[in-house]
Design an enzyme around this catalytic site. Structure first.
Site, PDB file in Angstrom:
ATOM      1  N   CYS A 108     -61.110  -6.049  18.845  1.00 54.89           N
ATOM      2  CA  CYS A 108     -60.110  -4.982  18.777  1.00 54.89           C
ATOM      3  C   CYS A 108     -59.823  -4.418  20.169  1.00 54.89           C
ATOM      4  O   CYS A 108     -60.686  -4.447  21.059  1.00 54.89           O
ATOM      5  CB  CYS A 108     -60.634  -3.882  17.852  1.00 54.89           C
ATOM      6  SG  CYS A 108     -59.594  -2.424  17.716  1.00 54.89           S
ATOM      7  N   HIS A 109     -58.604  -3.890  20.363  1.00 52.67           N
ATOM      8  CA  HIS A 109     -58.254  -3.264  21.638  1.00 52.67           C
ATOM      9  C   HIS A 109     -59.220  -2.138  22.007  1.00 52.67           C
ATOM     10  O   HIS A 109     -59.458  -1.880  23.188  1.00 52.67           O
ATOM     11  CB  HIS A 109     -56.823  -2.701  21.579  1.00 52.67           C
ATOM     12  CG  HIS A 109     -55.803  -3.640  22.133  1.00 52.67           C
ATOM     13  ND1 HIS A 109     -55.027  -4.453  21.331  1.00 52.67           N
ATOM     14  CD2 HIS A 109     -55.428  -3.902  23.409  1.00 52.67           C
ATOM     15  CE1 HIS A 109     -54.216  -5.164  22.097  1.00 52.67           C
ATOM     16  NE2 HIS A 109     -54.442  -4.856  23.355  1.00 52.67           N
ATOM     17  N   THR A 110     -59.755  -1.466  21.003  1.00 54.45           N
ATOM     18  CA  THR A 110     -60.664  -0.359  21.293  1.00 54.45           C
ATOM     19  C   THR A 110     -61.894  -0.844  22.027  1.00 54.45           C
ATOM     20  O   THR A 110     -62.414  -0.158  22.920  1.00 54.45           O
ATOM     21  CB  THR A 110     -61.058   0.358  19.991  1.00 54.45           C
ATOM     22  OG1 THR A 110     -59.871   0.798  19.330  1.00 54.45           O
ATOM     23  CG2 THR A 110     -61.945   1.561  20.274  1.00 54.45           C
ATOM     24  N   GLU A 124     -65.251  -3.775  14.137  1.00 55.47           N
ATOM     25  CA  GLU A 124     -64.327  -4.152  13.062  1.00 55.47           C
ATOM     26  C   GLU A 124     -64.998  -5.232  12.221  1.00 55.47           C
ATOM     27  O   GLU A 124     -64.645  -6.399  12.281  1.00 55.47           O
ATOM     28  CB  GLU A 124     -63.047  -4.675  13.722  1.00 55.47           C
ATOM     29  CG  GLU A 124     -61.797  -4.502  12.923  1.00 55.47           C
ATOM     30  CD  GLU A 124     -60.573  -4.884  13.737  1.00 55.47           C
ATOM     31  OE1 GLU A 124     -59.700  -4.034  13.904  1.00 55.47           O
ATOM     32  OE2 GLU A 124     -60.491  -6.028  14.220  1.00 55.47           O
ATOM     33  N   ARG A 141     -70.942  10.704  10.243  1.00 59.43           N
ATOM     34  CA  ARG A 141     -72.338  10.296  10.409  1.00 59.43           C
ATOM     35  C   ARG A 141     -72.462   8.955  11.139  1.00 59.43           C
ATOM     36  O   ARG A 141     -71.659   8.051  10.939  1.00 59.43           O
ATOM     37  CB  ARG A 141     -72.998  10.203   9.041  1.00 59.43           C
ATOM     38  CG  ARG A 141     -73.177  11.545   8.361  1.00 59.43           C
ATOM     39  CD  ARG A 141     -73.563  11.394   6.911  1.00 59.43           C
ATOM     40  NE  ARG A 141     -72.464  10.858   6.109  1.00 59.43           N
ATOM     41  CZ  ARG A 141     -72.546  10.613   4.807  1.00 59.43           C
ATOM     42  NH1 ARG A 141     -73.675  10.841   4.164  1.00 59.43           N
ATOM     43  NH2 ARG A 141     -71.499  10.128   4.146  1.00 59.43           N
TER      44      ARG A 141
END
Length: 361
Positions: free
Chosen positions: A42-44, A64, A111
């Site tokens: 993912c880009h994150t 992901e 959490r």
């Protein structure tokens, strides 16, 4: 005891990632140990590697993901060993002011596992978005593990844990797209195309994909776009108005995260229409809009954080739609790779060659 497994580490800002042996503790109270089957690139994760989110290096990347619960700690009741789960980076606490207002998708105390995964020398690792799933095992808060139908293909299911949920949720949860609506999505990468798929699921009549890359516009058609616009060659605002009787769309979703594309979305919507920002901007970016236009156009300007999702509600629903053939998650998986190909996958993503590379174990 600690479990020694391979994981992908971002050790310094901008440096290539490395595959190292890491130590993953057995679960403590309220925690679950998950054997990862697949994890999307993912880009994150790239943002973490570039130091664009925090500077808490070293990072254990990957979030992901889907996998099988291997072990649970004391006081865990929502999952059990053998369950097939998707990992969520939001696990509502149930007690913060947002949860108590009945808005757990805005939880202020989500959490995470209390124990740290570490390098072999004991150096604590910062888990990307509280997960760290580019590894054979991941330790998470049990609430982050959402049980879904095990018939789902792991590399497709894992994508629901972040990018797909962000796009689907932007259209369905945040924008509230409904039957007969017109929708424009600016930016047709993984999140943008998920928003297009979400708009189609919700019954939108006109769905317009906007991008500067013809390859991504072809992808947009496959996910449900009825029209596409290459904004490198055409003024997208005027083109969107031309396709909607001169009025603009009911919903404009910005999936790029840049001031200029947000401005396009703002002017491409109809009066009293909705603009949704789901693209992630960098900290220095600013927008400037005439306040009279903001007032006079009415409607709503919204941001969508994780698709305003409730994972325990939304993940099983979207997996069921996928298994019914109504949501094509398979199409988002451009390639499957091994753990040592994550750095290469980042470069493919930057070049726009893939929607998602999926690490499989």
């Amino acid at each position: 005891m600690a479990n020694a497994v391979k994981g992908v580490i971002a050790g310094a800002k901008g440096a290539p990632v490395s595959v190292e042996t890491i130590l993953v503790p057995d679960p403590g109270p309220g925690e679950a140990l998950v054997r990862i089957q697949a994890c999307g690139v993912c880009h994150t994760d790239l943002h973490y590697r570039e130091g664009a989110i925090t500077n808490d290096f070293p990072f254990l990347l990957g979030h992901e993901a889907s996998g099988i619960v291997e072990q649970v700690g004391p006081n865990v009741t929502n999952v059990a060993p053998g369950d097939f789960v998707i990992l969520a980076w939001r696990a509502p606490c149930g007690t913060c002011r947002s949860c108590l207002r009945g808005r757990p998708w805005y939880c202020f105390a989500s959490r995470n596992a209390q124990q740290k995964m570490t390098r072999q020398d004991g150096t604590p690792l910062s888990a990307a978005i509280g997960i760290g799933a580019f590894a054979e095992l991941a330790l998470v808060a049990a609430g982050q593990a959402v049980k879904v139908n095990p018939a789902a293909r792991p590399e497709a299911a894992g994508l629901v844990g972040c990018g797909i949920m962000a796009g689907l949720g932007a259209a369905i949860n945040t924008a509230g797209v409904s039957r007969g609506d017109s929708v424009a999505v600016i930016g047709c990468g993984g999140v943008g195309n998920a928003a297009i798929a979400g708009a189609k699921l919700a019954g939108a009549h006109t769905i317009i994909g906007v991008d500067v890359d013809d390859r991504k516009l072809e992808w947009a058609k496959q996910f449900g776009a009825t029209h596409t616009i290459n904004s490198r060659h055409t003024d997208p605002v005027q083109a969107i108005r031309d396709l909607t009787g001169g009025n603009g769309v009911n919903v404009a979703i910005e999936a790029v995260g840049r001031p200029e594309t947000f401005t396009q979305a703002f002017y491409a919507r109809d009066h009293a229409g909705t603009v949704v920002l789901v693209g992630v901007p960098s900290p220095e970016m600013k927008i400037e809009l005439p306040l009279l236009e903001v007032f006079g156009r009415g409607g709503a300007l919204k941001s969508s954080w994780y698709g305003d999702c409730l994972p325990t509600r939304d993940f099983p629903m979207f997996i069921d739609l996928y298994l019914q053939g109504r949501l094509d998650l398979e199409r988002f998986v451009s390639e499957t790779i091994t753990l040592d190909k994550v750095e290469e996958a980042f470069h493919k993503m930057e070049r726009g060659e893939v929607l998602r590379s999926g690490v499989v174990f």
